[in-house]
Design a protein around this motif. Structure first.
Motif, PDB file in Angstrom:
ATOM      1  N   SER A  21       0.888  -1.120   0.340  1.00  0.00           N
ATOM      2  CA  SER A  21      -0.263  -0.134   0.129  1.00  0.00           C
ATOM      3  C   SER A  21       0.819   1.568   0.150  1.00  0.00           C
ATOM      4  O   SER A  21       0.246   2.417  -0.658  1.00  0.00           O
ATOM      5  N   ASP A  22       1.974   0.993   0.116  1.00  0.00           N
ATOM      6  CA  ASP A  22       2.390   2.430   0.576  1.00  0.00           C
ATOM      7  C   ASP A  22       3.237   3.450  -0.790  1.00  0.00           C
ATOM      8  O   ASP A  22       3.367   3.783  -1.186  1.00  0.00           O
ATOM      9  N   VAL A  23       3.731   2.024  -1.969  1.00  0.00           N
ATOM     10  CA  VAL A  23       3.674   1.970  -3.330  1.00  0.00           C
ATOM     11  C   VAL A  23       2.604   1.739  -4.099  1.00  0.00           C
ATOM     12  O   VAL A  23       2.667   1.330  -5.397  1.00  0.00           O
ATOM     13  N   PHE A  24       2.295   1.003  -3.702  1.00  0.00           N
ATOM     14  CA  PHE A  24       0.388   0.566  -5.169  1.00  0.00           C
ATOM     15  C   PHE A  24      -0.899   1.254  -4.660  1.00  0.00           C
ATOM     16  O   PHE A  24      -0.908   0.731  -3.924  1.00  0.00           O
ATOM     17  N   ASP A  25      -1.758   1.859  -5.612  1.00  0.00           N
ATOM     18  CA  ASP A  25      -2.840   2.036  -5.422  1.00  0.00           C
ATOM     19  C   ASP A  25      -3.897   1.784  -6.162  1.00  0.00           C
ATOM     20  O   ASP A  25      -3.441   1.974  -7.726  1.00  0.00           O
ATOM     21  N   TYR A  26      -4.805   0.548  -6.578  1.00  0.00           N
ATOM     22  CA  TYR A  26      -5.080   0.504  -7.354  1.00  0.00           C
ATOM     23  C   TYR A  26      -5.892   1.316  -9.022  1.00  0.00           C
ATOM     24  O   TYR A  26      -6.100   1.448  -9.896  1.00  0.00           O
ATOM     25  N   VAL A  27      -6.059   2.356  -8.228  1.00  0.00           N
ATOM     26  CA  VAL A  27      -6.999   3.936  -8.753  1.00  0.00           C
ATOM     27  C   VAL A  27      -6.270   4.762  -9.553  1.00  0.00           C
ATOM     28  O   VAL A  27      -6.194   4.834 -10.783  1.00  0.00           O
ATOM     29  N   TYR A  28      -5.216   5.013  -8.632  1.00  0.00           N
ATOM     30  CA  TYR A  28      -3.557   5.389  -9.406  1.00  0.00           C
ATOM     31  C   TYR A  28      -3.730   4.597 -10.318  1.00  0.00           C
ATOM     32  O   TYR A  28      -2.635   5.469 -11.588  1.00  0.00           O
ATOM     33  N   TYR A  29      -3.392   3.429 -10.160  1.00  0.00           N
ATOM     34  CA  TYR A  29      -2.234   2.631 -11.283  1.00  0.00           C
ATOM     35  C   TYR A  29      -3.013   2.747 -12.646  1.00  0.00           C
ATOM     36  O   TYR A  29      -2.640   2.351 -13.601  1.00  0.00           O
TER      37      TYR A  29
END
Length: 234
Positions: A127-135
């Motif tokens: 979660s510190d490096v991945f947000d599926y909406v942002y991705y």
């Protein structure tokens, strides 16, 4: 990724598609020392084997004893999260029940807990490096293929996105991180996947920022703190 004792590479299993995520660690001896004005045993520097090995290898030490030993190391700051993973380079295994207790007590994060336990990474771990909406929004080429499907996007991130250096979070930009910290870049080179892992494990303890937005947020937080504690603003 390089850490303080040794260098290693580890394959991380994914839930949906085959792929590999490698990480390497350079291990450093865990030290605990003090400097009184007189000669004392407390002036000695103790390495990992002295502090932890007895607890991990003694057949009469139960899980509670191992936990207490590790908890003391964290409490007195002679051990870091990354060094939990480093122990595996030396052939020492921490019981899963102990890992779970360390995680629940806040001494290790979910990434270290699951990786040390041999479990597949979860979105929470990253979660510190991945947000599926942002991705999804940052990678138009993936939108038609996966849609706004969190699981599919997460698997793509693990298998391809990290190696390609794709940004997946406002908090972390691997290119920014690489350019901002030449010491880390000298260690990790062009292995982009390693920068995400380094940030997850070491960013907090090392005081690193992951993106321009992350830096701005930290500055705003410090300014708000100063204002809240400045009588001119009260």
């Amino acid at each position: 990724m390089k850490n303080r004792f040794a260098k290693k590479s580890l394959k991380v299993a994914t839930l949906v598609m085959a792929g590999a995520l490698t990480a390497s660690f350079m291990l450093t001896p865990i030290t605990a020392s003090a400097g009184p004005a007189y000669d004392s045993d407390f002036t000695t520097t103790y390495v990992f084997e002295t502090l932890i090995k007895p607890a991990l290898t003694n057949p009469y030490t139960d899980d509670n004893g191992i936990y207490e030993q590790l908890e003391l190391c964290f409490r007195y700051r002679v051990m870091t999260m990354g060094e939990v993973l480093d122990m595996y380079d030396h052939g020492y295994t921490v019981p899963v029940t102990v890992l779970e207790r360390l995680y629940n007590a806040g001494w290790i994060n979910s990434y270290v807990y699951h990786r040390a336990a041999g479990l597949a990474p979860t979105p929470e771990d990253m979660s510190d490096v991945f947000d599926y909406v942002y991705y999804y929004n940052a990678n138009p080429d993936l939108q038609a293929v996966f849609g706004l499907n969190e699981d599919a996007l997460f698997q793509h991130f693990l298998v391809c996105g990290m190696a390609e250096g794709r940004r997946a979070s406002e908090n972390f930009d691997p290119v920014y991180f690489k350019n901002r910290y030449p010491d880390i870049a000298a260690e990790l080179g062009d292995d982009m996947a390693e920068y995400y892992i380094h940030y997850i494990i070491h960013a907090v303890e090392q005081g690193r920022v992951g993106s321009a937005e992350d830096q701005a947020e930290k500055i705003d937080h410090l300014n708000d703190y100063d204002n809240d504690n400045d009588p001119r603003y009260n």
